[in-house]
Motif scaffolding. Sequence first.
Motif, PDB file in Angstrom:
ATOM      1  N   TRP A  87       0.815  -1.215   0.000  1.00 46.42           N
ATOM      2  CA  TRP A  87       0.000   0.000   0.000  1.00 46.42           C
ATOM      3  C   TRP A  87       0.851   1.268   0.000  1.00 46.42           C
ATOM      4  O   TRP A  87       0.356   2.342   0.341  1.00 46.42           O
ATOM      5  N   VAL A  88       2.115   1.154  -0.354  1.00 47.54           N
ATOM      6  CA  VAL A  88       2.964   2.350  -0.456  1.00 47.54           C
ATOM      7  C   VAL A  88       2.594   3.075  -1.744  1.00 47.54           C
ATOM      8  O   VAL A  88       3.186   2.882  -2.801  1.00 47.54           O
ATOM      9  N   ASP A  89       1.588   3.905  -1.651  1.00 51.35           N
ATOM     10  CA  ASP A  89       0.976   4.493  -2.847  1.00 51.35           C
ATOM     11  C   ASP A  89       0.221   5.739  -2.397  1.00 51.35           C
ATOM     12  O   ASP A  89      -0.630   5.668  -1.514  1.00 51.35           O
ATOM     13  N   SER A  90       0.510   6.875  -2.982  1.00 53.15           N
ATOM     14  CA  SER A  90      -0.124   8.122  -2.562  1.00 53.15           C
ATOM     15  C   SER A  90      -1.250   8.562  -3.485  1.00 53.15           C
ATOM     16  O   SER A  90      -1.863   9.592  -3.262  1.00 53.15           O
ATOM     17  N   ASP A  91      -1.536   7.778  -4.523  1.00 50.73           N
ATOM     18  CA  ASP A  91      -2.540   8.166  -5.515  1.00 50.73           C
ATOM     19  C   ASP A  91      -3.930   7.710  -5.066  1.00 50.73           C
ATOM     20  O   ASP A  91      -4.203   6.505  -5.006  1.00 50.73           O
ATOM     21  N   PRO A  92      -4.850   8.638  -4.761  1.00 51.93           N
ATOM     22  CA  PRO A  92      -6.179   8.237  -4.285  1.00 51.93           C
ATOM     23  C   PRO A  92      -7.129   7.827  -5.396  1.00 51.93           C
ATOM     24  O   PRO A  92      -8.225   7.328  -5.116  1.00 51.93           O
ATOM     25  N   ASP A  93      -6.753   8.044  -6.663  1.00 51.38           N
ATOM     26  CA  ASP A  93      -7.646   7.724  -7.771  1.00 51.38           C
ATOM     27  C   ASP A  93      -7.678   6.230  -8.057  1.00 51.38           C
ATOM     28  O   ASP A  93      -6.696   5.520  -7.844  1.00 51.38           O
ATOM     29  N   CYS A  94      -8.814   5.773  -8.582  1.00 51.63           N
ATOM     30  CA  CYS A  94      -8.940   4.382  -9.005  1.00 51.63           C
ATOM     31  C   CYS A  94      -8.383   4.239 -10.425  1.00 51.63           C
ATOM     32  O   CYS A  94      -8.604   5.090 -11.276  1.00 51.63           O
ATOM     33  N   ARG A  95      -7.675   3.143 -10.652  1.00 49.13           N
ATOM     34  CA  ARG A  95      -7.151   2.819 -11.987  1.00 49.13           C
ATOM     35  C   ARG A  95      -7.724   1.474 -12.388  1.00 49.13           C
ATOM     36  O   ARG A  95      -7.932   0.595 -11.541  1.00 49.13           O
ATOM     37  N   PHE A  96      -7.963   1.306 -13.688  1.00 51.78           N
ATOM     38  CA  PHE A  96      -8.709   0.155 -14.172  1.00 51.78           C
ATOM     39  C   PHE A  96      -7.964  -0.560 -15.298  1.00 51.78           C
ATOM     40  O   PHE A  96      -7.277   0.058 -16.112  1.00 51.78           O
ATOM     41  N   GLN A  97      -8.146  -1.880 -15.330  1.00 55.49           N
ATOM     42  CA  GLN A  97      -7.787  -2.700 -16.482  1.00 55.49           C
ATOM     43  C   GLN A  97      -8.912  -3.714 -16.670  1.00 55.49           C
ATOM     44  O   GLN A  97      -9.448  -4.240 -15.693  1.00 55.49           O
ATOM     45  N   SER A  98      -9.277  -3.971 -17.913  1.00 57.55           N
ATOM     46  CA  SER A  98     -10.369  -4.903 -18.200  1.00 57.55           C
ATOM     47  C   SER A  98      -9.866  -6.075 -19.016  1.00 57.55           C
ATOM     48  O   SER A  98      -9.033  -5.911 -19.913  1.00 57.55           O
ATOM     49  N   GLU A  99     -10.366  -7.251 -18.667  1.00 51.06           N
ATOM     50  CA  GLU A  99     -10.082  -8.478 -19.409  1.00 51.06           C
ATOM     51  C   GLU A  99     -11.376  -9.267 -19.522  1.00 51.06           C
ATOM     52  O   GLU A  99     -11.836  -9.870 -18.551  1.00 51.06           O
ATOM     53  N   GLY A 100     -11.978  -9.266 -20.701  1.00 46.83           N
ATOM     54  CA  GLY A 100     -13.246  -9.959 -20.868  1.00 46.83           C
ATOM     55  C   GLY A 100     -14.307  -9.374 -19.961  1.00 46.83           C
ATOM     56  O   GLY A 100     -14.530  -8.161 -19.950  1.00 46.83           O
ATOM     57  N   GLU A 101     -14.948 -10.224 -19.157  1.00 50.09           N
ATOM     58  CA  GLU A 101     -16.007  -9.771 -18.254  1.00 50.09           C
ATOM     59  C   GLU A 101     -15.464  -9.225 -16.940  1.00 50.09           C
ATOM     60  O   GLU A 101     -16.210  -8.709 -16.124  1.00 50.09           O
ATOM     61  N   ARG A 102     -14.157  -9.355 -16.717  1.00 53.30           N
ATOM     62  CA  ARG A 102     -13.563  -8.929 -15.447  1.00 53.30           C
ATOM     63  C   ARG A 102     -12.956  -7.533 -15.576  1.00 53.30           C
ATOM     64  O   ARG A 102     -12.364  -7.193 -16.599  1.00 53.30           O
ATOM     65  N   THR A 103     -13.111  -6.760 -14.509  1.00 53.08           N
ATOM     66  CA  THR A 103     -12.446  -5.470 -14.402  1.00 53.08           C
ATOM     67  C   THR A 103     -11.574  -5.495 -13.154  1.00 53.08           C
ATOM     68  O   THR A 103     -12.043  -5.818 -12.062  1.00 53.08           O
TER      69      THR A 103
END
Length: 301
Positions: A87-103
């Motif tokens: 969790w060493v991460d300061s970015d509060p935004d959500c990031r996405f990747q999609s594969e078929g029916e899964r996000t």
Amino acid sequence: MQIINRDQEKFNVARRLNEFSLNQKPEHTLFVSIHGIRVKWAVYSRDLYHSLCSFFPANWIELKNNSYDLEVNWLAPDLLGHDSGLWVDSDPDCRFQSEGERTFVVQRDFIAVERNNSILITADYGLEDGFSNLLRWLLPRHLMKRNKVLLHSSAWKNSNDQVYICLGESGAGKTTSVSMVEPNYVLGDDMNLLEFRGDQWCVTPALVGQRIQARELIGQHFPIKSFCILEKSLDNQIEEVPKSRAFLALSSAFANLFWERMTSIEVLHAQTTIRSILMQQRFCNLKFNLNGDVWNYVEQT
């Protein structure tokens, strides 16, 4: 020196999470109706289960029910062989990747895999930032389908149970403005829920991780007196605003809809919702000082 791509590492964890969960059976399940969204929580810790039971109002918790809108399986990072370094991460935004029916979704405090209405997550066990950010990612899209809006705002009610909703960018004074009101009159100082009930838009505190001092207000719905677009100033001053500015302020306050990922039908529905609110409600620009008398000024204007 090797540079670690933190996002890619988290997306890789998301893929392992999807595979790992197939061999795990949750220790506890909890059925909760969160602002009308029925959620089945499957957890792997007795302490987390009891924390969830304590967090949600007792009348939101349901007996075992085979009918639910969302199923959330929550695994701790250590079950996947990871520690807090993930969790060493300061970015509060959500990031996405999609594969078929899964996000796959990664954020500062949680990692998730979404497929239809089934969600796998990993986050530190506890009802702190990870849990709050999870709810704020998970719920808004489903609430919108029910004509409910999670609004980044502060709100307080006057003695007639009419509510002022405060809008503005970060630093505009949303929390500061309601700190000038007795705590038992404050709904939410960060998030509130708009809902169309009967023939009008009403507001209730949004239980999405924020601290709500007047918990007796949770689940109560109040009529809206006015939306106030805040601006700190040396003097108190209130004025009407053009509908175009009100539209921008309101749409910007819609929390976590991720407009760029919405379908055209979802965008149209959200825009129609905004116009419905604009038609019914008064919007004003409120310049206020920090002397603590702004709301007496507003009530007398």
